[in-house]
Design a protein around this motif. Structure first.
Motif, PDB file in Angstrom:
ATOM      1  N   LYS A  36       0.826  -1.205   0.000  1.00  0.00           N
ATOM      2  CA  LYS A  36       0.000   0.000   0.000  1.00  0.00           C
ATOM      3  C   LYS A  36       0.862   1.258   0.000  1.00  0.00           C
ATOM      4  O   LYS A  36       0.438   2.312  -0.467  1.00  0.00           O
ATOM      5  N   GLY A  73       3.965   1.526  -1.437  1.00  0.00           N
ATOM      6  CA  GLY A  73       4.762   1.686  -2.646  1.00  0.00           C
ATOM      7  C   GLY A  73       5.188   0.343  -3.217  1.00  0.00           C
ATOM      8  O   GLY A  73       4.612  -0.694  -2.888  1.00  0.00           O
ATOM      9  N   LYS A  96       4.529   5.403  -3.168  1.00  0.00           N
ATOM     10  CA  LYS A  96       3.297   5.542  -3.960  1.00  0.00           C
ATOM     11  C   LYS A  96       3.238   6.917  -4.623  1.00  0.00           C
ATOM     12  O   LYS A  96       2.808   7.058  -5.773  1.00  0.00           O
ATOM     13  N   GLN A 117       5.035   7.322  -8.075  1.00  0.00           N
ATOM     14  CA  GLN A 117       4.627   6.481  -9.197  1.00  0.00           C
ATOM     15  C   GLN A 117       3.680   7.252 -10.113  1.00  0.00           C
ATOM     16  O   GLN A 117       2.869   8.050  -9.642  1.00  0.00           O
ATOM     17  N   ALA A 152      -0.289   3.024 -10.650  1.00  0.00           N
ATOM     18  CA  ALA A 152       0.003   1.961  -9.694  1.00  0.00           C
ATOM     19  C   ALA A 152       0.901   0.903 -10.330  1.00  0.00           C
ATOM     20  O   ALA A 152       0.555   0.331 -11.370  1.00  0.00           O
TER      21      ALA A 152
END
Length: 278
Positions: free
Chosen positions: A82, A84, A99, A102, A105
């Motif tokens: 959750k 990364g 995260k 990015q 996802a």
């Protein structure tokens, strides 16, 4: 000072059962025994890569990562959380992409082009997929005919956008491509043309090959892309030649004959190669 995320040449301070400690002007950085060369002893100097281990301690290794701080490289995601993703960068500990760094996802098994950097809050080596701010053609550091490192960045209507030396972007046109390529591939090429507004066209291979046209040029491009050797010659099966070069055996023989006379290739019992290649 020791530079985290880069190679450092350090002196051995002392030996312990589980490795040696290297001089960092503090208490020392551990080089684990499994990464030590034979006969390493106190007083010797050794070049190592420095990063943080899973317990946030600086540690040294003789392993070579796929990239160091400042590099832009394609890396494969090996796990996703959750917070990364973790990418394989050639060391025992994977590199983390938060995260927030990015573009979309990340998925386990996917390959992503990232820039390696030092996180300001933690001091650890990390990676970001948001590399556009680090690429610019405003001030070029390359010139026409210069050999450069290329990373295939994205496909476009006219070819592929490529990253040049981790600094600039250029275009590899479809008519310059002689083999299957995909986003994330790395290869050597050269600056073919610098156009208005510092727009760059690149080609595979090295300068001079573009002077050889048609099928001969295609063979040279494939040779360079393969590292300088291909296991094909005038006695190879016609179907094998067509499958690899998309040309008849007759055309292939004529082309390599031309290249041999021009001393651009060597022909052996095992295949064709660029001069100086083994």
């Amino acid at each position: 000072m020791v530079e985290v995320g880069k190679y450092n040449t350090l002196k051995v301070l002392r030996a312990v059962d589980f490795g040696v400690f290297l001089d960092d002007s503090k208490e020392g950085i551990l080089l684990p025994k499994r990464f030590m060369p034979a006969n390493l002893k106190p007083g010797d100097e050794i070049t190592v890569f420095i990063y943080h281990d899973s317990e946030d301690r600086l540690i040294a290794t003789t392993q070579k990562p796929y990239g160091i701080v400042g590099d832009i490289v394609p890396l494969k995601a090996v796990s996703v959380t959750k917070q990364g993703a973790f990418l394989d960068w050639g060391l025992m500990k994977d590199i983390f992409v938060p995260k927030s760094k990015q573009l979309m996802a990340m998925r386990e098994g996917g390959t992503y082009i990232v820039k390696i950097y030092i996180d300001e809050q933690t001091g650890r080596v990390a990676a970001t997929e948001k590399i556009e701010p680090f690429l610019s053609n405003d001030t070029l550091t390359v010139r026409e005919k210069e050999i450069v490192d290329l990373i295939v960045y994205r496909r476009t209507d006219i070819g592929y956008t490529v990253i040049i030396n981790g600094k600039h972007t250029g275009v590899l046109h479809f008519n310059e491509i002689y083999r299957n390529i995909q986003v994330g591939d790395t290869m050597k090429g050269f600056i073919k043309t610098i156009r208005e507004e510092n727009k760059i066209d690149v080609a595979l291979g090295v300068p001079g090959y573009n002077r050889v046209g048609g099928e001969a040029g295609k063979i040279l491009g494939l040779l360079e892309a393969a590292g300088g050797f291909l296991p094909y010659h005038d006695k190879s099966d016609p179907d094998d030649i067509y499958a690899h070069f998309a040309m008849s055996k007759k055309t292939f023989k004529m082309a390599i004959g031309q290249l041999f006379k021009q001393k651009q290739i060597e022909i052996t019992d095992h295949g064709i190669r660029l001069p100086g290649q083994k």
